[in-house]
Design a protein around this motif. Sequence first.
Motif: not given
Length: 167
Positions: A42, A44, A123, A125, A138, A145-148
């Motif tokens: 996984e 990030d 992911r 970020h 955004r 993209l993932q949330p900031s």
Amino acid sequence: MSMDPDEEEQAKRMAMVCWSSDLDRVWPTLILATTGAASGLEVDIFFTFWGLRVLQRNDQRLTGRNWKQKMESMVDRGGTDHLKLGKIHMGGLGTMMIKQLASQYKVASPADLLEMAIEVGVRLHPCQMTMDLYGLTREDFIDGLQPSLGAASFIDMASKADITLFI
């Protein structure tokens, strides 16, 4: 033999920081991220400071709300199509040569790797503080993209990772 659900092995995790928009830092970041995800990790990536520009849409030239932010965006153009080498740039000649070599040796471009990263579940970020600092929204970024996140959220994420890299 059946395993207790509490004993089941969880996926290994990798957390990375991309703080630079130098081609020679972005390329390995994206190669390691996509390789890790393809290997079952996984993954990030936290994009902060100049690294945040990697996530910017290639066609988004001028960004920011005030003259200082707009001036910064003129000097540091965002998007994967505009990455330059941090060393041996040589007024663009070094960057051009390394991109030609990459094409010749079938090394995926940063744009292709970024797309691949999203496809394999990496992911991505954006750093909220850097977005505020640069006046980015955004709408300035690519899709997927993932949330900031803020630094504290990334540190929490990294503390749970098996591998943490700052490139």
